[in-house]
Write a protein that holds these residues in place. Sequence first.
Motif, short mmCIF file in Angstrom:
data_model
loop_
_atom_site.label_atom_id
_atom_site.label_comp_id
_atom_site.label_asym_id
_atom_site.label_seq_id
_atom_site.Cartn_x
_atom_site.Cartn_y
_atom_site.Cartn_z
N ILE A 2 0.84 -1.20 0.00
CA ILE A 2 0.00 0.00 0.00
C ILE A 2 0.88 1.25 0.00
N LYS B 114 -8.46 1.99 -6.18
CA LYS B 114 -8.21 1.14 -7.34
C LYS B 114 -6.79 1.33 -7.85
N ALA C 160 -4.33 -0.11 -5.32
CA ALA C 160 -4.37 -1.57 -5.38
C ALA C 160 -3.65 -2.11 -6.60
N SER C 161 -3.85 -1.46 -7.75
CA SER C 161 -3.24 -1.97 -8.98
C SER C 161 -1.72 -1.89 -8.92
N PHE D 112 -0.42 -4.00 -5.64
CA PHE D 112 -0.54 -5.44 -5.83
C PHE D 112 0.75 -6.05 -6.35
#
Length: 455
Positions: free
Chosen positions: A72, A238, A241-242, A245
Amino acid sequence: MAKVNSEALGKEPIGKLLIKQSLPASIGILVMSLNILVDTIFVGNWIGPNAIAAINVVLPVSFFIAALGMAIGIGGSSIISRALGSNNYKKALKTFGNQITLTLVLCILLVVLGLWFIKELIPAFGGKGEIYAPAEIYYRIVLYGVPILALSMMGNSVIRAEGQPKYAMIAMILPSILNLVADYFFIYVFDWGMAGAAWATTGSYFVSFSYVLWFFLSKNSELKLNKAHFRLDFPILKEIASLGFVTLARQAVVSVTYLLLNNILFNIGGEASVTVYAIVGRMLMFALFPVLGVTQGFLPIAGYNYGANQPERVRESINKAIFYAGTLALGVFAIIMIFPESIVAIFTTDETILAETPSAMRWVFAALPIISLQLIGSAYFQAIGKATPAFLLTLTRQGFFFIPLILILPEYYGELGVWISFPLADFLSTIVTGIFLNREIKKNLIPLKNEEVAV
């Protein structure tokens, strides 16, 4: 709000910036790595070799949860660096607030699940036989502090995104020093055994978090939050996260490799082989500190200049980061190849471990000089917000090459098959990353006049 800290990322010479950003990151990682090494030495000499293996079993679970905070942090920091570069402070603040909320919610949930399934997770990661009991003691205590560690790691990435690498370095050094002092008292003086090692580690997490919190509440930070910034925003989540990730997937694959390696090695050579891997793994963390430091220093520079539409500076940062990291890796490689026996003797006096570990260490580190290209290449795509290639390149080494190799080669070569899987995976993933990075530079970065394209 004036660009007090971050503006230098778009103005100062790239070489100077890389040193300025990378040196504190390298020192911080070095101290943390030394902390892990010395912690392992204390545990090995004051508790026993099975205690080293026990910690190695617990690390994948605790590191995965902590890596959520790092994911994060790095994902959001990429957004923050580009937002600061394009003068979008509103987005930078909203991103930071969302990072904090997301880290807290997810990490606490994972800790609850981790404690609930403790009896299934420890054996699954190789905590069998005499390793299980000390692993369970260590696991329970360390897991309580993991959400705090996740918040610290998230905040550390944001501090670097603001162009404040010295503060990020201190946030890494302080808990490392405390952990070593606490280790001495809790393990050696008070004779608390594995519980002492665990409480020393957990206490160090709280020290790191306290310092990071002080930084953001002080005048040193540009990012001053209010309640509205903590409210979750789906488009920002979003994007976090992308990009995040990528880091999380990398750590997830690392956790899977720990699971596979501990079990494969336990089946081949029992507790001794797991201990050999634990020592080699600690050295791997330590040996990569200069390369990881340059990678951490490279991220905000590439992200800021990409956001500021300065492609030539981005390209120059890629070239110099690979050169600096590769040069440092070569020096570490030479030390590992020449002195493996002396290094192993620091950790233990067990004759079996002393006999088996040096050869394994030489194989594992055989491709160290070229790994900088793979790390910088995958980090570049993450820095500029291209999640898909960053994700794929991040998984290339561990997921696409290493895991298949350790599932196949030990069937033919036994324990040697495990060790030779490391350099083979490094070599193959570096080739793939080099191809992708070169294509990206030719396509999207303006080549410097009268020079060849990088890589």
